[in-house]
Design an enzyme around this catalytic site. Structure first.
Site, PDB file in Angstrom:
ATOM      1  CG  HIS A 119     -57.558 -57.792 -70.594  1.00 17.61           C
ATOM      2  ND1 HIS A 119     -56.779 -58.408 -71.532  1.00 17.61           N
ATOM      3  CD2 HIS A 119     -58.424 -57.004 -71.270  1.00 17.61           C
ATOM      4  CE1 HIS A 119     -57.176 -58.032 -72.744  1.00 17.61           C
ATOM      5  NE2 HIS A 119     -58.172 -57.173 -72.615  1.00 17.61           N
ATOM      6  CE1 TYR A 166     -49.281 -62.076 -71.436  1.00 18.10           C
ATOM      7  CE2 TYR A 166     -47.062 -61.739 -72.271  1.00 18.10           C
ATOM      8  CZ  TYR A 166     -48.194 -61.255 -71.652  1.00 18.10           C
ATOM      9  OH  TYR A 166     -48.235 -59.941 -71.219  1.00 18.10           O
ATOM     10  N   PRO A 211     -40.083 -56.831 -72.646  1.00 15.19           N
ATOM     11  CG  PRO A 211     -40.781 -56.603 -74.850  1.00 15.19           C
ATOM     12  CD  PRO A 211     -39.560 -56.750 -74.008  1.00 15.19           C
ATOM     13  CE  LYS A 241     -45.393 -56.737 -64.044  1.00 20.53           C
ATOM     14  NZ  LYS A 241     -46.702 -56.174 -63.707  1.00 20.53           N
ATOM     15  CE1 TYR A 288     -50.755 -58.929 -67.411  1.00 22.47           C
ATOM     16  CE2 TYR A 288     -48.756 -60.105 -68.012  1.00 22.47           C
ATOM     17  CZ  TYR A 288     -49.845 -59.326 -68.364  1.00 22.47           C
ATOM     18  OH  TYR A 288     -50.023 -58.930 -69.681  1.00 22.47           O
TER      19      TYR A 288
END
Ligand code: APR
Ligand code: PHB
Length: 389
Positions: free
Chosen positions: A72, A200, A292, A296, A384
């Protein structure tokens, strides 16, 4: 029995550590409370940072990951019907790999078994004895009595509910905790993911996340109240609520279907300091927990394991204690940065019961700033894809 490192916990932390130590010729025994089948039956997030991928490659556990994982290059963030993309590769030069944590653990087990590394399952009443002495040993109950494992060191990889953290005297330890006023209701369904990348979503009805395991296995979450129960949600109700929280264009193409798993997880930020007491070292969820949102948990366990493996390898190679003496401080430096990102990302995307109208305006303004600022997007992307080890 005697070994160099007793590893309590056969989850990702314990298994990865055992394999990294094995590469250095350092013996370990893994003690796991559950059965292997139970451990491999856990459903967990699988967004892998490059650091973790590198460790898995080092222990020969990355072939399936590279064959079946999904690279991704970015992620989508939506608020109401607005949506924008964060391009990880543009901002950091690195992607993440989406590959189920269950598969990571399966690969680690296969490698440990291939190496013939000792594992003991269904251990009961594990106790860590003499961690602050030169007679360190671990005991546990067996049907025939009590078993004992003498060791140089103990790696506490037994998760949040394990025995290791609690074995450090409370007077020597400080816990930091934030419990979030909501949970995540998660659904696994054998459906085509709504998008090739994760979404998200911040919505007036609460957070939602659209993720996946493969082209025919989707993973979705919606924020829910802490007193909610998975059994309160029919599949139809879940799909309707998810559609109401993601942009209409995405909702229109969402493929729904029967849930094959449905559960609610609470959200917590937690860190214990220090992550070492005498011959006992904590790794992963035994020492810290993140919400979550930023994916991480596994990735921060990986950096703990990396630091501890390096410290132990240096000690056994040179006799130096510099690495093991510096482990806790080094691991915590990265742990707290992961805690911060997970807390910040959760604050950006979730609706909090006590949010004022001004707070909501600040949340949308931050999303608009993130949408418009390459610098802000770079900061998110760096966290990220994974901060340096
Ligand atoms: N004795 C032996 N084993 C124990 C004990 C005990 N007293 N208590 C717990 N365990 C085992 C659990 O059964 C589990 O298999 O320790 C393991 C801990 O594994 P995780 O909870 O997965 O923690 P960790 O290996 O640190 O993984 C961290 O992976 O599992 C995810 O959410 C977790 O993302 C996080 C990351
Ligand atoms: C998941 O796929 O389960 C997942 C992905 C990303 C997250 C959390 C969970 O931030």
């Amino acid at each position: 029995m005697k070994t160099q490192v007793a590893i309590i916990g056969g989850g990702p932390s314990g298994m990865l550590l055992s394999l990294l130590l094995h590469r250095e010729g350092i013996e370990s025994v893994v003690l796991e409370r559950r059965t292997k089948e139970h451990v491999l039956g856990r459903i967990r997030a699988g967004v892998l940072e490059q650091g973790l991928v590198g460790l898995l490659e080092r222990v020969g556990c990355a072939d399936r990951l590279h064959a079946e994982g999904y690279v991704h290059d970015g992620t989508l963030i939506s608020y109401g019907d607005e949506m924008f993309r964060i391009d990880f590769v543009e901002h950091t030069g690195r992607p993440v790999i989406v590959y189920g944590q269950t598969e990571v653990t399966r690969d680690l087990y296969a490698a440990r078994e291939a190496a013939g590394g000792p594992m003991v399952f269904e251990v009961e009443d594990v106790a860590i004895n003499g961690a602050d002495t030169d007679a360190c040993h671990v005991t546990w109950r067996t049907p025939g009595g009590t078993a004992r494992l003498d060791c140089d060191f103990v790696a506490g990889c037994d998760g949040f509910h394990g025995v290791s953290r609690r074995s450090i005297p409370a007077a020597l330890r400080k816990d930091y905790e934030k419990v979030y006023p909501f949970g995540w209701l998660g659904v696994l369904s054998e459906t085509r993911p709504v998008n090739d990348e994760l979404i998200y979503a911040n919505s007036p009805r609460g957070f939602a996340l659209c993720s996946m395991r493969n082209e025919r296995l989707s993973r979705y979450y919606i924020q829910c109240s802490l007193d909610d129960r998975a059994e309160n949600w029919s599949d139809a109700d879940f799909w309707e609520e998810l559609k109401a929280r993601i942009p209409a264009g995405q909702a229109a193409t969402l493929e729904t279907g029967p849930s094959i798993e449905k559960s609610i997880a609470p959200l917590r930020s937690f860190v214990t300091e220090p992550m070492r007491w005498g011959r006992l070292f904590l790794c992963g969820d035994a020492a810290h927990i993140v919400p979550p949102t930023g994916a991480k948990g596994l990735n921060t366990a990986a950096s703990d394991v990396h630091y501890l493996h390096e410290a132990l390898a240096d000690h056994y190679a040179t006799g130096s204690t510099a690495g093991i003496d510096g482990y806790s401080q080094k691991a915590l430096r990265r742990v707290w940065k992961a805690e911060r990102f997970s807390w910040w990302f959760s604050g950006l995307l979730h609706r909090y019961p006590d949010q004022s109208d001004f707070d909501l305006k600040m949340q949308i303004a931050e999303l608009e700033f993130l949408r418009s600022s390459p610098a802000a997007q770079k900061a998110l992307a760096e966290n990220y894809v994974g901060l340096p080890y």
